[in-house]
Design an enzyme around this catalytic site. Structure first.
Site, short mmCIF file in Angstrom:
data_model
loop_
_atom_site.label_atom_id
_atom_site.label_comp_id
_atom_site.label_asym_id
_atom_site.label_seq_id
_atom_site.Cartn_x
_atom_site.Cartn_y
_atom_site.Cartn_z
N ARG A 58 85.83 -18.60 12.84
CA ARG A 58 85.81 -19.91 12.18
C ARG A 58 85.63 -21.08 13.23
NH1 ARG A 58 90.10 -21.04 7.43
NH2 ARG A 58 90.24 -18.75 6.87
N ARG A 79 91.84 -28.02 5.17
CA ARG A 79 90.90 -26.75 5.52
C ARG A 79 89.38 -27.00 5.32
NH1 ARG A 79 94.57 -24.42 2.29
NH2 ARG A 79 93.36 -23.01 1.10
N ARG A 115 98.95 -19.86 -4.22
CA ARG A 115 99.39 -19.91 -2.58
C ARG A 115 100.10 -21.27 -2.13
NH1 ARG A 115 93.97 -18.00 0.70
NH2 ARG A 115 94.63 -19.58 1.70
N LYS A 133 84.89 -15.63 -1.17
CA LYS A 133 84.86 -14.95 -0.08
C LYS A 133 85.62 -13.56 -0.17
CE LYS A 133 85.83 -17.14 3.66
NZ LYS A 133 85.92 -18.56 3.20
N ARG A 189 92.76 -21.46 -8.41
CA ARG A 189 93.04 -20.24 -7.62
C ARG A 189 94.46 -19.61 -7.83
NH1 ARG A 189 90.74 -19.07 -1.86
NH2 ARG A 189 92.50 -20.63 -1.00
P1 ADP Z 1 91.01 -20.28 3.24
O1 ADP Z 1 89.91 -19.76 3.35
O2 ADP Z 1 91.36 -20.74 1.86
O3 ADP Z 1 91.33 -21.38 4.20
P2 ADP Z 1 92.16 -18.01 4.43
O4 ADP Z 1 93.02 -16.99 3.65
O5 ADP Z 1 91.03 -17.50 4.97
O6 ADP Z 1 92.34 -19.26 3.41
O7 ADP Z 1 93.41 -18.54 5.60
C1 ADP Z 1 94.28 -19.09 5.50
C2 ADP Z 1 95.19 -19.52 6.67
O8 ADP Z 1 95.11 -18.78 7.94
C3 ADP Z 1 94.30 -20.77 7.36
O9 ADP Z 1 94.51 -22.17 6.68
C4 ADP Z 1 94.56 -20.74 8.75
O10 ADP Z 1 95.91 -21.54 8.99
C5 ADP Z 1 94.85 -19.24 9.14
N1 ADP Z 1 93.76 -18.51 9.50
C6 ADP Z 1 92.63 -17.61 8.75
N2 ADP Z 1 91.86 -17.12 9.55
C7 ADP Z 1 91.85 -17.93 10.85
C8 ADP Z 1 90.91 -18.22 11.81
N3 ADP Z 1 89.80 -17.27 11.96
N4 ADP Z 1 91.24 -18.91 12.53
C9 ADP Z 1 92.32 -19.80 12.59
N5 ADP Z 1 93.29 -19.67 11.71
C10 ADP Z 1 92.92 -18.92 10.54
#
Ligand code: ADP
Length: 222
Positions: free
Chosen positions: A93, A175, A164, A17, A132
């Site tokens: 999400r 996750r 990360r 993504k 990654r």
């Molecule tokens: P990934 O897709 O690998 O989980 P992201 O970079 O999208 O990584 O998100 C990293 C972290 O940021 C998530 O694990 C969460 O803690 C927080 N986060 C990001 N987007 C959301 C969301 N829409 N709702 C809740 N927490 C979020």
């Protein structure tokens, strides 16, 4: 100039993504709105908001809906997003986030063009996530099999390329489990509303991008 676009990109962790959203944003000349990147920038800046988000992120937990919704609302109300659109990456999400987004877009008179589900199996996702790496300055994504040209220095900005903090096995599993439980139902929900397209996430980043652009342009012409 190419017309803008209003897109939501869904797909489990490791589907690509982030990589594809950066490219789509350049293609359609719209902001890439990644909630993960917004939170990581706040953590790096050491703000109070960042400290609160970090506690959830390190554990692989979702940040509470009301915080995330507020952040997205603020970003989508900015002039660039209103004028040309946006690529939403990592949001919504949960069902509550999807409802809040719907409400926001309706209030602003900005309907979505398309929701794309980038499809990848859990097994492929796990192996991609282990490989990654990400630029700690500009968030460009690399992998141990697609490194920057100078080891661990970002090709884009010269920043340091690192793993990360939340790409540990435990946080990744949490996750992915949350994705299956909370985000997968949104795919069916968008499908029932007729705004969903499924795209195979396997292939080179260039191949996947072409599939996505064809889907978006096809929809806009329809
Ligand atoms: P990934 O897709 O690998 O989980 P992201 O970079 O999208 O990584 O998100 C990293 C972290 O940021 C998530 O694990 C969460 O803690 C927080 N986060 C990001 N987007 C959301 C969301 N829409 N709702 C809740 N927490 C979020």
């Amino acid at each position: 100039m190419v017309p803008g676009a209003r897109l939501v990109i869904l797909g489990r962790q490791g589907a690509g993504k982030g990589t594809q959203c950066m490219r789509l944003a350049r293609h359609y000349v719209v902001p890439h709105v990644s909630t993960g990147d917004i939170f990581r920038a706040a953590v790096k800046a050491g703000s109070e908001f960042g400290r609160r988000a970090e506690e959830y992120m390190v554990a692989g937990q979702l940040v509470p809906d009301e915080i995330v919704v507020g952040v997205v609302r603020e970003r989508l109300c900015q002039r660039d997003a209103k004028a040309r659109g946006f690529i939403l990456d990592g949001f919504p999400r949960t069902a509550a986030q999807a409802f809040a987004l719907d409400e926001m877009l309706e209030e602003e008179g900005m309907p979505l063009d398309l929701t794309i589900d980038l499809e990848i199996s859990e097994e492929d996702a796990l192996s991609r996530l282990a490989a990654r790496r990400v630029c700690s300055t500009c968030a460009t994504i690399y992998s141990t099999s697609r490194r920057p040209s100078i080891d661990w220095t970002c090709d884009n900005c010269g920043g340091e390329v690192v793993q990360r903090q939340d790409d540990t096995e435990g946080a990744i599993r949490k996750r992915l489990a949350d994705y299956n439980e909370l985000t997968t139902p949104l795919i069916d929900w968008y499908e029932r509303r007729g705004t969903l397209v499924r795209i195979d996430a396997i292939g080179t980043p260039e191949e996947v991008l072409v599939r996505m652009v064809q889907a978006v342009d096809g929809r806009k012409q329809a």
